[in-house]
Design an enzyme around this catalytic site. Sequence first.
Site, PDB file in Angstrom:
ATOM      1  N   ASN A  12     -99.101 -30.569  29.664  1.00 46.28           N
ATOM      2  CA  ASN A  12     -99.213 -30.297  31.104  1.00 46.28           C
ATOM      3  C   ASN A  12     -98.255 -29.215  31.609  1.00 46.28           C
ATOM      4  O   ASN A  12     -98.325 -28.825  32.766  1.00 46.28           O
ATOM      5  CB  ASN A  12     -99.056 -31.589  31.937  1.00 46.28           C
ATOM      6  N   ARG A  19     -98.649 -27.574  39.279  1.00 42.98           N
ATOM      7  CA  ARG A  19     -98.552 -29.011  39.062  1.00 42.98           C
ATOM      8  C   ARG A  19     -97.386 -29.604  39.851  1.00 42.98           C
ATOM      9  O   ARG A  19     -96.228 -29.218  39.618  1.00 42.98           O
ATOM     10  CB  ARG A  19     -98.301 -29.214  37.563  1.00 42.98           C
ATOM     11  N   TYR A  24     -91.646 -30.185  40.205  1.00 42.32           N
ATOM     12  CA  TYR A  24     -91.348 -29.254  39.107  1.00 42.32           C
ATOM     13  C   TYR A  24     -91.069 -27.822  39.566  1.00 42.32           C
ATOM     14  O   TYR A  24     -90.733 -26.975  38.743  1.00 42.32           O
ATOM     15  CB  TYR A  24     -92.512 -29.253  38.104  1.00 42.32           C
ATOM     16  N   ASN A  76     -88.882 -29.186  25.701  1.00 42.49           N
ATOM     17  CA  ASN A  76     -89.359 -30.000  26.819  1.00 42.49           C
ATOM     18  C   ASN A  76     -90.668 -30.617  26.350  1.00 42.49           C
ATOM     19  O   ASN A  76     -91.722 -29.973  26.391  1.00 42.49           O
ATOM     20  CB  ASN A  76     -89.571 -29.162  28.082  1.00 42.49           C
ATOM     21  N   ALA A  79     -94.408 -35.651  28.726  1.00 40.91           N
ATOM     22  CA  ALA A  79     -94.518 -37.109  28.640  1.00 40.91           C
ATOM     23  C   ALA A  79     -94.359 -37.640  27.213  1.00 40.91           C
ATOM     24  O   ALA A  79     -94.042 -38.824  27.029  1.00 40.91           O
ATOM     25  CB  ALA A  79     -95.839 -37.568  29.239  1.00 40.91           C
ATOM     26  N   HIS A  82     -91.246 -39.686  26.226  1.00 40.72           N
ATOM     27  CA  HIS A  82     -91.074 -41.113  26.491  1.00 40.72           C
ATOM     28  C   HIS A  82     -91.870 -42.009  25.542  1.00 40.72           C
ATOM     29  O   HIS A  82     -91.783 -43.228  25.630  1.00 40.72           O
ATOM     30  CB  HIS A  82     -91.492 -41.412  27.944  1.00 40.72           C
ATOM     31  N   ASP A  89     -88.719 -38.633  14.903  1.00 38.52           N
ATOM     32  CA  ASP A  89     -88.589 -38.462  13.445  1.00 38.52           C
ATOM     33  C   ASP A  89     -88.496 -36.983  13.068  1.00 38.52           C
ATOM     34  O   ASP A  89     -87.705 -36.612  12.192  1.00 38.52           O
ATOM     35  CB  ASP A  89     -89.790 -39.077  12.715  1.00 38.52           C
ATOM     36  N   HIS A 102     -85.497 -30.904  30.566  1.00 35.61           N
ATOM     37  CA  HIS A 102     -86.469 -31.335  31.585  1.00 35.61           C
ATOM     38  C   HIS A 102     -86.183 -30.611  32.891  1.00 35.61           C
ATOM     39  O   HIS A 102     -85.020 -30.431  33.262  1.00 35.61           O
ATOM     40  CB  HIS A 102     -86.376 -32.842  31.855  1.00 35.61           C
ATOM     41  N   LEU A 103     -87.257 -30.247  33.582  1.00 37.09           N
ATOM     42  CA  LEU A 103     -87.100 -29.655  34.912  1.00 37.09           C
ATOM     43  C   LEU A 103     -86.584 -30.705  35.891  1.00 37.09           C
ATOM     44  O   LEU A 103     -85.649 -30.465  36.651  1.00 37.09           O
ATOM     45  CB  LEU A 103     -88.448 -29.107  35.392  1.00 37.09           C
ATOM     46  N   ARG A 109     -86.526 -41.030  38.358  1.00 34.02           N
ATOM     47  CA  ARG A 109     -87.962 -41.206  38.577  1.00 34.02           C
ATOM     48  C   ARG A 109     -88.409 -42.582  38.074  1.00 34.02           C
ATOM     49  O   ARG A 109     -87.609 -43.488  37.955  1.00 34.02           O
ATOM     50  CB  ARG A 109     -88.702 -40.041  37.914  1.00 34.02           C
TER      51      ARG A 109
HETATM   52  C1  DQA Z   1     -90.736 -33.430  32.327  1.00 36.24           C
HETATM   53  C2  DQA Z   1     -90.458 -34.883  32.695  1.00 36.24           C
HETATM   54  C3  DQA Z   1     -91.462 -35.813  32.025  1.00 36.24           C
HETATM   55  O1  DQA Z   1     -91.211 -37.150  32.421  1.00 36.24           O
HETATM   56  C4  DQA Z   1     -92.872 -35.446  32.455  1.00 36.24           C
HETATM   57  O2  DQA Z   1     -93.805 -36.261  31.778  1.00 36.24           O
HETATM   58  C5  DQA Z   1     -93.180 -34.017  32.271  1.00 36.24           C
HETATM   59  C6  DQA Z   1     -92.170 -33.032  32.643  1.00 36.24           C
HETATM   60  C7  DQA Z   1     -89.802 -32.452  33.088  1.00 36.24           C
HETATM   61  O3  DQA Z   1     -89.679 -31.317  32.647  1.00 36.24           O
HETATM   62  O4  DQA Z   1     -89.242 -32.816  34.116  1.00 36.24           O
HETATM   63  O5  DQA Z   1     -94.274 -33.634  31.880  1.00 36.24           O
HETATM   64  O6  DQA Z   1     -90.504 -33.260  30.937  1.00 36.24           O
END
Ligand code: DQA
Length: 144
Positions: A12, A19, A24, A76, A79, A82, A89, A102-103, A109
Amino acid sequence: MTKIIYVLNGPNLNLLGLREPEVYGHDTLDDIAGQLEDRAADLGMEIDLRQSNHEGHLIDWLHEAQSIGAHAVLLNAGAFTHTSIALYDAIRAIRTPVIEVHLSNPHRREEFRHVSWVGRAALGTVSGFGAESYGVALEAAARL
Ligand code: DQA
């Protein structure tokens, strides 16, 4: 020799700018690439920025970072951060240092973002500064 920094982006993140801009920001991934290229040049480094919506591509690129002798990886994983034990690995399987980026600040959150498999394996994490998270991580990579 110029140090190569892989900047790997997961699902994404191709939609950055469109988005959820309130989360972001308005910079696109191309904008971020441009900013990082300039900064990397000042630091005597080169970036190779990529994005994929597929977990396996990120894993292949982590392996590749090691095989081409990249200096570090900024990751980065979106998702997959998580959920992906396979990324955990892969990071542990290579000697190339990986910096989690991460942005947003996932800890501010939803609860499901508080677990980071990437963070458990990465050398360090930069999050919460929008596009500048990548810049801070690049500066850190330069000093490794
Ligand atoms: C993200 C944070 C993640 O939780 C989320 O799923 C993203 C963007 C960030 O850059 O803040 O896709 O990695």
